[in-house]
Write an enzyme that holds these catalytic residues in place. Structure first.
Site, PDB file in Angstrom:
ATOM      1  CG  ASP A  25      -7.709   9.649   6.173  1.00 50.20           C
ATOM      2  OD1 ASP A  25      -8.332   8.660   5.728  1.00 50.20           O
ATOM      3  OD2 ASP A  25      -7.376  10.618   5.459  1.00 50.20           O
ATOM      4  CE  LYS A  87     -11.312   3.637   3.048  1.00 54.64           C
ATOM      5  NZ  LYS A  87     -10.930   5.048   3.264  1.00 54.64           N
ATOM      6  CD  GLU A 186     -12.776   8.399   4.075  1.00 57.28           C
ATOM      7  OE1 GLU A 186     -13.008   8.800   2.919  1.00 57.28           O
ATOM      8  OE2 GLU A 186     -12.296   7.272   4.315  1.00 57.28           O
ATOM      9  CG  ASP A 208     -13.733  13.100   0.075  1.00 60.06           C
ATOM     10  OD1 ASP A 208     -12.751  13.064  -0.700  1.00 60.06           O
ATOM     11  OD2 ASP A 208     -13.799  12.408   1.103  1.00 60.06           O
TER      12      ASP A 208
END
Lengths: 617, 177
Positions: A25, A87, A186, A208
């Site tokens: 992850d 990211k 994800e 999420d």
């Protein structure tokens, strides 16, 4: 050399070997790595027992690179050489990211390709390199604790990651020297983690809500097949917005000038504390600068409710894309730290009409799901195990006249997929055509994301409208795109693997690979030879397994003999040849098994169809 | 010895017919993908991976066409007669043209009245028309020889009803947001 091999008929002669695989992850703030050990997926801790690796990289003047907790120490003391939240820069152009506040301390600059890069005292670092450092640290942790090399990894990306961001992630893995088995989204990973634990069939929604992004995915699990039906969300909506809403209230109460940045920073920190405290308490006392007051849960909820409502609007759109009603969703999986907020849980429960699942640690669930998928892909499980069918998250299109984007593959189309569209010339005698590949849902090209531009040249001069230009988009199982353009009357062709506008080209990757290897003082050539040898052995193993499985029924004696000869040759060259020779020998094996591979594929389809017919009766 | 390209129906082991049980087809797709999907070949040779990607792409493509009644009808007509109705085409049917205009007007009125109940009723009505149209299509495709004029008309009508349904959805989105 083996003198005698005894094996049961129909069984592979190769004893099944357990290969090491891991799920990663790669998060904005934190990263984790997990693996399946004795049938159980678990995240791996560092030597001090911490599972979470802060996604922070520090570049020191002397060339030392530190990652994680040790890099975090420099966030304040050496901010400009410390990179967090990298990211957010992945696959982006410099212009896209200049406003992001996380990078205010770093000197952002443009690298050659328009990609943003950070100036450090240790040189200019682009986001792909920085991410590769995080990956390396995770892989090292796994290899140290498992005691062997990893055969491959699955890396998760947000469902909403576009083509450029996915490609950048894959490039980072390449530079880190780790084999990517697959990129998966994800939310899908989270569903895998839950789905397999509970074994429940039906429709799952994955909600999420992270710090800065919101994703919603609708999946169907049936007979071990996980099918992504639709994904949606908002890439600029998250728990940070809760903090901002609360901070706005504090600043107003304390009567502070809105332009006062440092006061606002303090308000943000206070807001986060208040939010976290109100997760378990009904009311908190607040001391903020000269203002003293209190906030109860109802007040906080009234501040953040509009943000939660926005996530529900996205849920509604996505359910619609999937052709479902909220009541048809069997369970809702909660992922991301922000789903700890009680109002979020409550509103999600109200909307779907059932209690959401919260039993797996929302911080670990994604890595655990990725590890499960990695274990399947590396071949540690038998064929009947689960299969994951993913979709493209955003429509892929092409620019047409007037700056309009025409969709070629609409969002939520299952991958891999190929679609073609025909275009023609608009001027007499036109010999070239520019093709602009875009991604997004909006009608105007300027509102979509530009992925790549290329040109088809050598079209024979014809009157306007006579040429037939076929543009084909092909998306592979990782969600990566390849575009070909062909003039169908004459067969003039042009194709590119879409390297996003803000990505790295192959040369840059090679040079980074070289420099990263020279840092480790390992000989590049030796490493490449070793990789090629591993690849060769993998080919032999795969072909031998195929031969054992159905070589007898699908091949004549001569055909089988030819393949076995090619294998022998390859085995010899692996031990005695150089990189090129091995590569060549692999090609020979590939060629010799071409027909066999195709027959195997047809046979397995025929078998599946028959099996299906029997199931129906 | 490569086999000639199979048509979309053959890929699923079906006879070329308009009537298709979509849930069954979708279950069959999953069964097939279970044996050919690239994830099954993640540690095989590049050749096997390529083949598996091609097969999966074909199956996904075929399914996208077969599950959609308009695309399925267009594909079937082209397969049987070579007539391509996927590009713009006009059909001379004054009666349907009138009905079309009326339905569009009705939708516009309902959209501007912001009445979600009425919109849902209208959607039910179009749904019914579509079911009837699909039934007619199925009958037309089972005739020998095929009445290609009628089929083209029927495809056009079905296409219109489909478009109207998606416009209803857009109107609903607007009402709800």
């Amino acid at each position: 050399m083996a003198l005698l091999q005894i094996s049961e008929p129909g069984k592979s002669t190769d004893p099944h070997q357990h290969r090491l695989a891991a799920g990663i992850d790669l998060g904005t703030t934190n990263s984790l790595i997990a693996t399946v050990r004795s049938g159980k997926a678990e995240t791996l801790p560092d030597l001090e027992g911490d599972h979470i690796l802060p996604s922070i990289v520090h570049y020191a003047k002397d060339g030392t690179v530190s990652v994680g907790k040790s890099a975090k120490l420099f966030v304040c003391s050496d901010a400009k050489n410390t990179i967090s939240s990298v990211k957010r820069l992945m696959g982006r152009g410099l212009k896209d990211v200049q406003k992001i506040k996380e990078f205010s301390a770093n000197q952002l600059t443009a690298s050659g390709t328009g990609m943003p890069a950070v100036e450090t005292e240790n040189g200019i670092k682009n986001p792909v390199e920085v991410s590769s450092e995080i990956l390396k640290a995770l892989v090292k942790r796994a290899e140290d604790s498992l005691g062997d090399e990893l055969g491959g990894v699955v890396i998760t990306v947000p469902a909403y990651f576009d083509e450029a961001q996915r490609q950048a992630t894959k490039d980072a893995a390449q530079i880190a020297g780790v084999k990517v088995l697959r990129l998966i989204s994800e939310p899908t990973a989270a569903a895998l983690a839950y789905g397999l634990d509970t074994g429940s069939e039906g429709i799952h929604a994955i909600y999420d809500l992270g710090g800065g992004t919101f994703d919603i995915s609708i999946l169907r699990l049936e007979k071990g097949v996980f099918e992504v039906m639709a994904t949606g969300g908002d890439s600029a909506l998250g728990g940070d917005d809760f903090d901002r809403a609360i901070a706005g209230y504090l600043v107003a109460q304390a009567n502070i000038d809105k332009g006062d940045r440092s006061a606002y920073q303090m308000a943000m920190i206070k807001a986060r504390e208040v939010k976290e405290a109100l997760t378990s308490k009904e009311s908190v006392e607040i001391n903020f600068m000269h203002w003293k007051g209190s906030m109860d849960r109802a007040l906080m909820e009234s501040l953040i409710e509009p943000i939660v409502d926005k996530t529900l609007a996205a849920c509604r759109r996505t359910l619609k894309d999937a052709g479902l009603k909220a009541s048809e969703v069997q369970d809702i999986v909660m992922v991301g730290g922000s789903t700890r907020v009680p109002l979020v849980r409550q509103k999600v429960e109200d909307y779907f009409g059932k209690k959401p699942l919260t039993d797996i640690d929302p911080d670990k669930v994604v890595a655990i799901g990725a590890a499960i998928q990695a274990d399947v892909l590396i071949g540690n499980k038998s064929d009947e195990d689960m299969l994951l069918l993913d979709v493209i998250p955003l429509s892929l299109g092409v620019e047409t006249m007037g700056g309009l984007a025409e969709k070629i593959i609409p969002r939520n189309t299952p991958i891999p997929i190929a679609r073609a569209q025909e275009f023609t010339t608009y001027k007499d005698g036109q010999t070239a055509m520019a093709i602009h590949v875009v991604q997004g849902e909006r009608e105007l090209v300027e509102d979509c994301r530009s992925l790549a531009r290329f040109e088809l040249r050598g079209i024979p001069p014809m009157v306007a409208g006579a040429a037939r230009i076929k543009v084909t988009y092909q998306v592979d199982a990782d969600g990566l795109l390849k575009v070909t353009a062909e003039e169908t009357i004459t067969g003039v062709k042009s194709d590119i693997a879409v390297k996003p506008s803000y990505g790295l080209n192959d040369e840059q990757i090679t040079s980074m690979l070289q420099s990263s290897v020279s840092h480790a003082e390992e000989d590049m050539k030796a490493r490449m030879l070793r990789e090629q040898q591993v690849e060769g052995k993998r080919v032999i193993e795969a072909v031998e397994a195929a031969l054992a499985e159905n070589g007898d029924e699908l091949l004549s004696k001569d055909e089988r003999h030819a393949i076995e000869e090619a294998l022998k040759q390859l085995a010899y060259i692996i031990e005695n040849g150089d990189i090129e020779a091995i590569e060549e020998a692999i090609k020979v094996v590939d060629k010799s098994t071409e027909e066999f591979a195709s027959r195997r594929m047809d046979a397995s389809i025929a078998k599946a169809l028959v099996g299906h017919e029997i199931d129906e009766i | 010895m490569t086999k000639a390209q199979q048509n979309y129906f053959e890929l699923f082991g079906l006879e070329p017919n308009f009537s298709i049980d979509v849930p069954k087809l979708s279950a069959k797709l999953r069964t097939l993908l279970n044996s050919v999907h690239p994830d099954r070949f993640a540690s095989s040779g590049s050749q096997q991976q390529m083949l598996s990607m091609q097969k999966t792409t074909q199956l996904n493509d075929a399914f996208a066409v077969l599950k959609n009644p308009v695309k399925r009808a267009q594909y079937l007509l082209q397969l049987k007669t070579g007539i391509d109705t996927s590009k713009e085409h006009t059909v001379n049917d004054p009666e349907f043209l009138m009905q079309q205009l009326e339905l569009r007007e009705e939708l516009e009125e309902i959209s501007s009245s912001n009445d979600i109940g009425k919109l849902n009723q209208f959607a039910d009505k179009i749904d019914e028309l579509e079911v009837a149209q699909e039934k007619q299509m199925s009958e037309l495709f089972s005739q020998e020889p095929l009445d290609t004029d009628e089929l083209q008309k029927a495809i056009y009508k079905l296409q219109f009803l489909h478009k109207t349904l998606s416009d209803i959805e857009l109107a609903e989105d607007k009402l709800l947001s």
